[in-house]
Design a protein around this motif. Structure first.
Motif, PDB file in Angstrom:
ATOM      1  N   SER A 494       0.823  -1.206   0.000  1.00  0.00           N
ATOM      2  CA  SER A 494       0.000   0.000   0.000  1.00  0.00           C
ATOM      3  C   SER A 494       0.862   1.263   0.000  1.00  0.00           C
ATOM      4  O   SER A 494       1.974   1.281   0.537  1.00  0.00           O
ATOM      5  CB  SER A 494      -0.907   0.008   1.225  1.00  0.00           C
ATOM      6  N   SER A 495       0.309   2.340  -0.559  1.00  0.00           N
ATOM      7  CA  SER A 495       1.020   3.619  -0.587  1.00  0.00           C
ATOM      8  C   SER A 495       1.155   4.231   0.804  1.00  0.00           C
ATOM      9  O   SER A 495       1.865   5.232   0.966  1.00  0.00           O
ATOM     10  CB  SER A 495       0.293   4.606  -1.506  1.00  0.00           C
ATOM     11  N   VAL A 496       0.514   3.647   1.820  1.00  0.00           N
ATOM     12  CA  VAL A 496       0.731   4.144   3.184  1.00  0.00           C
ATOM     13  C   VAL A 496       2.180   3.934   3.603  1.00  0.00           C
ATOM     14  O   VAL A 496       2.635   4.555   4.576  1.00  0.00           O
ATOM     15  CB  VAL A 496      -0.209   3.464   4.199  1.00  0.00           C
ATOM     16  N   ALA A 497       2.915   3.094   2.877  1.00  0.00           N
ATOM     17  CA  ALA A 497       4.348   2.951   3.152  1.00  0.00           C
ATOM     18  C   ALA A 497       5.050   4.291   2.965  1.00  0.00           C
ATOM     19  O   ALA A 497       5.945   4.660   3.736  1.00  0.00           O
ATOM     20  CB  ALA A 497       4.963   1.899   2.226  1.00  0.00           C
ATOM     21  N   VAL A 498       4.638   5.035   1.949  1.00  0.00           N
ATOM     22  CA  VAL A 498       5.210   6.363   1.709  1.00  0.00           C
ATOM     23  C   VAL A 498       4.757   7.330   2.791  1.00  0.00           C
ATOM     24  O   VAL A 498       5.562   8.099   3.339  1.00  0.00           O
ATOM     25  CB  VAL A 498       4.805   6.879   0.319  1.00  0.00           C
ATOM     26  N   GLU A 499       3.470   7.297   3.110  1.00  0.00           N
ATOM     27  CA  GLU A 499       2.933   8.177   4.157  1.00  0.00           C
ATOM     28  C   GLU A 499       3.662   7.941   5.478  1.00  0.00           C
ATOM     29  O   GLU A 499       4.034   8.877   6.193  1.00  0.00           O
ATOM     30  CB  GLU A 499       1.440   7.901   4.323  1.00  0.00           C
ATOM     31  N   SER A 500       3.863   6.691   5.796  1.00  0.00           N
ATOM     32  CA  SER A 500       4.542   6.333   7.037  1.00  0.00           C
ATOM     33  C   SER A 500       5.981   6.846   7.048  1.00  0.00           C
ATOM     34  O   SER A 500       6.427   7.481   8.011  1.00  0.00           O
ATOM     35  CB  SER A 500       4.516   4.807   7.197  1.00  0.00           C
ATOM     36  N   THR A 501       6.705   6.592   5.953  1.00  0.00           N
ATOM     37  CA  THR A 501       8.104   7.010   5.874  1.00  0.00           C
ATOM     38  C   THR A 501       8.230   8.526   5.920  1.00  0.00           C
ATOM     39  O   THR A 501       9.126   9.068   6.577  1.00  0.00           O
ATOM     40  CB  THR A 501       8.745   6.466   4.590  1.00  0.00           C
ATOM     41  N   MET A 502       7.344   9.242   5.219  1.00  0.00           N
ATOM     42  CA  MET A 502       7.384  10.702   5.237  1.00  0.00           C
ATOM     43  C   MET A 502       7.206  11.252   6.639  1.00  0.00           C
ATOM     44  O   MET A 502       7.683  12.331   6.964  1.00  0.00           O
ATOM     45  CB  MET A 502       6.304  11.265   4.312  1.00  0.00           C
ATOM     46  N   ASN A 503       6.498  10.501   7.473  1.00  0.00           N
ATOM     47  CA  ASN A 503       6.262  10.935   8.845  1.00  0.00           C
ATOM     48  C   ASN A 503       7.249  10.346   9.832  1.00  0.00           C
ATOM     49  O   ASN A 503       7.007  10.360  11.046  1.00  0.00           O
ATOM     50  CB  ASN A 503       4.831  10.582   9.254  1.00  0.00           C
ATOM     51  N   GLY A 504       8.356   9.792   9.332  1.00  0.00           N
ATOM     52  CA  GLY A 504       9.416   9.312  10.203  1.00  0.00           C
ATOM     53  C   GLY A 504       9.159   7.974  10.843  1.00  0.00           C
ATOM     54  O   GLY A 504       9.845   7.602  11.806  1.00  0.00           O
ATOM     55  N   SER A 528      13.621   3.159  -0.324  1.00  0.00           N
ATOM     56  CA  SER A 528      13.665   3.163   1.144  1.00  0.00           C
ATOM     57  C   SER A 528      12.365   3.623   1.786  1.00  0.00           C
ATOM     58  O   SER A 528      12.363   4.184   2.892  1.00  0.00           O
ATOM     59  CB  SER A 528      14.827   4.050   1.638  1.00  0.00           C
ATOM     60  N   ALA A 529      11.248   3.386   1.105  1.00  0.00           N
ATOM     61  CA  ALA A 529       9.942   3.669   1.710  1.00  0.00           C
ATOM     62  C   ALA A 529       9.388   2.427   2.387  1.00  0.00           C
ATOM     63  O   ALA A 529       8.253   2.436   2.861  1.00  0.00           O
ATOM     64  CB  ALA A 529       8.968   4.167   0.647  1.00  0.00           C
ATOM     65  N   GLY A 530      10.181   1.391   2.438  1.00  0.00           N
ATOM     66  CA  GLY A 530       9.755   0.163   3.093  1.00  0.00           C
ATOM     67  C   GLY A 530      10.881  -0.855   3.072  1.00  0.00           C
ATOM     68  O   GLY A 530      11.729  -0.832   2.180  1.00  0.00           O
ATOM     69  N   TYR A 531      10.882  -1.737   4.052  1.00  0.00           N
ATOM     70  CA  TYR A 531      11.874  -2.801   4.151  1.00  0.00           C
ATOM     71  C   TYR A 531      11.126  -4.108   3.970  1.00  0.00           C
ATOM     72  O   TYR A 531      10.223  -4.438   4.744  1.00  0.00           O
ATOM     73  CB  TYR A 531      12.563  -2.744   5.513  1.00  0.00           C
ATOM     74  N   SER A 532      11.470  -4.875   2.941  1.00  0.00           N
ATOM     75  CA  SER A 532      10.687  -6.053   2.575  1.00  0.00           C
ATOM     76  C   SER A 532      11.168  -7.315   3.287  1.00  0.00           C
ATOM     77  O   SER A 532      12.375  -7.565   3.392  1.00  0.00           O
ATOM     78  CB  SER A 532      10.754  -6.262   1.057  1.00  0.00           C
ATOM     79  N   PHE A 533      10.196  -8.104   3.762  1.00  0.00           N
ATOM     80  CA  PHE A 533      10.465  -9.396   4.401  1.00  0.00           C
ATOM     81  C   PHE A 533      10.065 -10.530   3.469  1.00  0.00           C
ATOM     82  O   PHE A 533       9.084 -10.440   2.741  1.00  0.00           O
ATOM     83  CB  PHE A 533       9.677  -9.531   5.707  1.00  0.00           C
ATOM     84  N   ASP A 534      10.827 -11.631   3.529  1.00  0.00           N
ATOM     85  CA  ASP A 534      10.544 -12.819   2.724  1.00  0.00           C
ATOM     86  C   ASP A 534       9.709 -13.849   3.469  1.00  0.00           C
ATOM     87  O   ASP A 534       9.232 -14.820   2.868  1.00  0.00           O
ATOM     88  CB  ASP A 534      11.847 -13.478   2.263  1.00  0.00           C
TER      89      ASP A 534
END
Length: 575
Positions: A494-504, A528-534
């Protein structure tokens, strides 16, 4: 060789098919790579999803080629290609049929194939393989009672206003009724930029740009009530498209009949010989086209009234993929008016399979620009980095003592179609364990398309009773406290990954469950807007990973860079 086809609503582990030894199990839905690895070990055979038959680049390119077969044939007097407009409503079905043709080529000729229950995919395979595919269970989704039950479930998920809106969209899509009750204010001679919108998120993005140019006049024309539920800046006037809908004209009716004749010829000459499109014809995938064209031409006429009766100088669009908000862009370009697209906060795979129709594309940052150019294939010169001012303020106070929430942003994964219960059962126990160890709680933030009642039942199945108190569910709009109190966030793509990262707030992506060929998750991780897990077990590493994940100003600039008012003015003017 014995092959099992698993219906998206069934589970491989539960059902009478468990008593049979299989050589291959094919999931017609999506359960995630971690789940398939476990099932392969349990059943001792290969387990895969139909969505893994093509890599993501192949899927995009083949679907783009498939949709191009019908281009430039159903073009009306306003240069609108009605196949391209209609195909946005069936591209998911065509993508699935495309995958099924790949599967059919890989199945041994004499293999014994059974399905957990009937599905459109099994009907398609029966046609492709020219033989019947038997099922363990009857189709519970047919019949008047089943249809009524599905209808009531959908209605109960919605608010009353949404039910009314959907009813109008279904039975008065071309405004034959609503035009009689819609008021159109007197027209102004002052030039205006048209903002066509069908959804609140689109309107919100358009208004953010309009607010930057207070000297300019903007006209927000919405196709449905949900596009108008926002406070408007002083330089923006609101209109309903229904107010511009004219009476049915004889010329439009003649054009409709001519296009229908061409449509029939197109199906016979181009679609029928094509393996996927011919299969779609046999499955009646294109049956809604005639009604779509009838309504679409009436909506086209309404937009034409807007373009010709109002002093429109340019169009600022936020959704080219919506068939009916795409129309004013094409009408404007035919009249040599400037057409500019602005994204509304999310990556958009539709540009990778559909012909772009705007002159310029405003991307919120380098990440969005890279996706449009490198993944979708838009011309480099047509994409400009330029987000509106203050679209995302930094909400977090930075007080670590207040970061007592683990926030999981859920979504309507069934639309993929994926098994939400599988994801919840893999992820939530891991999050609850971490919450218990660190004296925190898990907040599950639901998407507007999700049902609180259904998701609550899934959570109850996914976590043990003693941990259920650690989970809180939230629905409705995003509120500041969600990111103010978040220790970290979790989502799939989801694009909330960007929202979350923008807010620290560091965000972690459930990469093992991300089966979408759109590659949104990969793009987030790339910037770097998210760290992916396998695997879900990697959630246990989060406390050790957090100190290493630094969200820098450079990261934020790559995700969002504002355009200046002067630059925005030049883009809209075409100077």
């Amino acid at each position: 060789m014995k092959i099992l086809l698993v219906h998206p609503d069934d589970f491989i582990e539960a059902g009478p098919w468990n008593e049979t030894a299989w050589n291959l199990i094919v999931d017609l839905g999506w359960a995630g790579r971690h789940s398939y690895a476990q099932q392969e070990h349990r059943f001792g055979c290969r387990v895969l999803s139909i969505h893994d038959l093509l890599d993501h680049g192949q899927h995009r390119n083949q679907l783009r080629g498939l949709l191009s077969v019908g281009l430039n044939q159903l073009v009306d007097s306003e240069s609108i290609d009605w196949w391209e407009a209609f195909s946005s409503s069936v591209d998911q079905e065509l993508g699935q049929l495309m995958l099924l043709t790949v599967l059919a080529e890989q199945l041994p000729e004499h293999a014994e194939i059974l399905a957990t229950r009937p599905h459109v995919a099994t009907r398609a395979l029966s046609i492709l393989l020219k033989r019947e595919i038997r099922s363990f269970c009857p189709d519970l989704h047919t019949g008047l009672g089943a249809r009524a039950t599905r209808f009531m479930k959908r209605v109960l998920r919605l608010r009353p206003a949404q039910v009314v809106e959907i009813a109008f969209d279904k039975w008065d899509i071309d405004y034959r009724l609503r035009r009689l009750f819609s008021y159109r204010p007197s027209m102004s001679n002052k030039p205006a930029v048209l903002l066509p919108s069908a959804y609140v998120n689109v309107s919100r993005a358009q208004l953010a740009y309009a607010q930057m140019l207070p000297h300019r006049r903007f006209l927000l024309v919405v196709t449905r009530p949900s596009g108008r539920r926002l406070k408007l800046p002083a330089n923006v006037e609101l209109r309903s498209l229904a107010a511009y809908a004219p009476r049915l004209s004889a010329s439009t009716e003649r054009e409709r009949l001519g296009l229908l004749e061409t449509w029939q010829k197109l199906q016979n000459d181009r679609f029928a010989p094509n393996r996927v499109l011919g299969l779609a014809m046999k499955l009646h995938t294109f049956d809604p086209f005639a009604e779509f064209l009838r309504s679409g031409l009436r909506i086209r006429d309404a937009w034409r009234e807007v373009i010709t009766k109002e002093p429109i100088t340019a169009v600022l669009s936020g959704d080219e993929n919506n068939a009916f908000t795409r129309l004013p862009i094409i009408l404007a370009k035919r009249r040599k008016l400037r057409a500019v697209f602005c994204d509304h906060g999310a990556l958009n795979m539709s540009f990778g399979i559909r012909t772009p129709c705007s002159d310029v594309y405003l991307a919120s940052g380098d990440m969005a620009r890279d996706y449009l150019v490198e993944w979708c294939g838009l011309a480099d010169r047509s994409v400009i980095v330029g987000a509106p001012h203050k679209t995302r303020s930094l909400l977090c106070s930075g007080d670590e003592n207040k970061r007592d929430w683990i926030v999981f942003f859920s979504a309507a994964y069934e639309l993929f179609p994926a098994r939400t219960q599988t994801l919840y059962s893999e992820l939530l126990p891991e999050l609850c364990s971490l919450a218990r160890q660190t004296n925190r709680k898990v907040v599950v933030k639901l998407h507007p398309f999700e049902s609180l009642r259904e998701r609550k039942a899934m959570i109850d199945k996914a976590v043990r009773a003693k941990e259920r108190g650690l989970v809180e569910m939230r629905e409705g709009p995003m509120t500041p406290d969600i990111l103010e109190r978040a220790w970290f966030s979790v989502t799939v793509d989801s694009s909330v990954a960007v929202e979350s990262t923008m807010n620290g707030v560091p965000c972690f992506l459930c990469g093992w469950f991300d089966g979408s060929w759109h590659d949104y998750g990969k793009q987030f991780a790339k910037y770097s807007a998210g760290y992916s897990f396998d695997s879900p077990q990697q959630v246990r590493q989060i406390p050790q990973l957090l100190p290493q994940l630094k969200i820098t100003d450079a990261t934020r600039r790559a995700l969002q860079s504002s355009i200046s008012p002067e630059h925005l003015e030049s883009v809209l003017s075409g100077v």
